[in-house]
Motif scaffolding. Structure first.
Motif, short mmCIF file in Angstrom:
data_model
loop_
_atom_site.label_atom_id
_atom_site.label_comp_id
_atom_site.label_asym_id
_atom_site.label_seq_id
_atom_site.Cartn_x
_atom_site.Cartn_y
_atom_site.Cartn_z
N LEU A 68 0.80 -1.22 0.00
CA LEU A 68 0.00 0.00 0.00
C LEU A 68 0.84 1.27 0.00
N HIS A 69 2.12 1.13 0.36
CA HIS A 69 2.98 2.31 0.47
C HIS A 69 4.43 1.86 0.36
N ARG A 89 14.62 10.25 -8.69
CA ARG A 89 14.64 9.08 -9.59
C ARG A 89 14.26 7.82 -8.83
N TYR A 90 14.81 7.69 -7.62
CA TYR A 90 14.44 6.54 -6.79
C TYR A 90 12.93 6.52 -6.55
N ALA A 91 12.40 7.69 -6.16
CA ALA A 91 10.97 7.78 -5.84
C ALA A 91 10.12 7.43 -7.05
N TRP A 95 7.63 4.22 -7.43
CA TRP A 95 6.21 4.53 -7.67
C TRP A 95 5.71 3.79 -8.93
N LEU A 96 6.51 3.79 -9.97
CA LEU A 96 6.12 3.08 -11.19
C LEU A 96 5.97 1.59 -10.93
N VAL A 102 4.81 6.85 -2.44
CA VAL A 102 6.20 6.55 -2.06
C VAL A 102 6.75 7.73 -1.26
N THR A 103 7.46 7.42 -0.19
CA THR A 103 8.11 8.43 0.63
C THR A 103 9.60 8.15 0.68
#
Length: 295
Positions: A68-69, A89-91, A95-96, A102-103
């Motif tokens: 979920l996160h 870029r990491y985030a 997310w993709l 995403v945090t």
């Protein structure tokens, strides 16, 4: 090369990924789902051979197969523009992959470095500016209650790292709290804290533990306590490998869609034989039932 401090902070989050959720919720006010579980996930974001696109630690919150996160934990000890530009870029990559919020959490022991990573980061996407959440000295509470330190040992260890050099009572309270923990946990958290501490704080820790009767594993304590000898360290490493193997085995079983009853979970979690756990994992990869995995 990663430093001992870098490795110890990441080990804290990897050993108990729920700590990242607690930091975001309790210290930073981030709304993370009440999913009941958090686990370490793969941090390999490369789609081709590369060494520069792996965040330190990736944690997912919620069911293994449908998180979920996502949380990315990055430990930063120095200012680096190239690393700073990697964060969005990491985030975006996570997310993709998850299609979920995403945090990015940056842990920065130095206040100047913390301020550097707190700033907004412009990206190539029109109208989109990225901003990480930063766990620096200002965001970490000064823990002065032994019971609170024992109840939240990860946060107590971080508090010693962030504040111990200027506030000796934080170090004293942490050492006092160790007597309230299970001995094996006390030894582990002392080791994390000692490795993350500055030289000045390490000397205070050495001074304080020199009068204690329980075993710890720091270089100083190795000269004073039996379990601090190399064989004790190897025993601890073996237990850590067994724990990590058990977590991975449970993830494989979940990925295979196998329903694991609580008695089998207990058998897996309490097993200290790394070879047996690896044997179970090899079977689980192709098994269609639990009977094919366990004797």
């Amino acid at each position: 090369m990663p430093s001992p401090l870098h490795d110890s902070i990441n080990e804290l989050f990897r050993k108990r990924p729920e700590f990242a959720v607690e930091v975001l919720r309790d210290l930073m006010g981030v709304r993370v789902p009440e999913a009941g579980s958090a686990e370490v996930a793969s941090n390999d974001f490369n789609d081709r051979p590369s060494k520069d696109f792996r965040p330190d630690t990736v944690i997912t919150v919620g069911p293994t197969r449908d998180p979920l996160h996502g949380i990315i934990v990055e430990v930063q000890q120095a200012k680096s523009e190239s690393k700073r530009r990697q964060l969005p870029r990491y985030a975006a990559t996570l997310w993709l992959h998850l299609q979920r919020p995403v945090t990015v959490l940056c842990v920065c022991p130095d206040p100047g470095v913390a301020a550097y990573y707190t700033g907004p980061i412009k990206t190539g996407l029109p109208g989109y500016t990225f901003q990480a959440l930063v766990l620096g000295p200002d965001a970490v509470p000064v823990i002065t209650d032994p019971k609170e330190a024992a109840a939240h040992p990860e946060l107590a260890a971080i508090s010693v790292m962030m504040h111990g050099e200027r506030r000796r009572p934080v170090v004293e309270v942490f050492v006092e709290s160790l007597s309230l923990m299970e001995p094996e946990h006390a030894a582990s958290y002392y080791e994390y804290t000692y490795t993350m501490a500055s030289k000045a704080v390490q000397k205070i820790l050495e001074e304080l533990v020199s009068s204690t009767a329980w075993p710890v594993y720091s270089p100083f304590a190795k000269e004073h306590f039996g379990r601090g000898k190399e064989e004790g360290r190897e025993e601890g490493r073996e237990e850590g490998r067994a724990e990590e193997g058990a977590r991975m085995l449970l993830r494989i079983l979940a990925a295979r869609g196998l329903d694991v009853p609580e008695n089998i979970r207990d058998r897996i979690r309490t097993c200290k034989d790394v070879r047996e756990i690896e044997s179970w994992a090899d079977r689980a990869i192709v098994a269609t039932s639990l009977d094919e995995v366990f004797d």
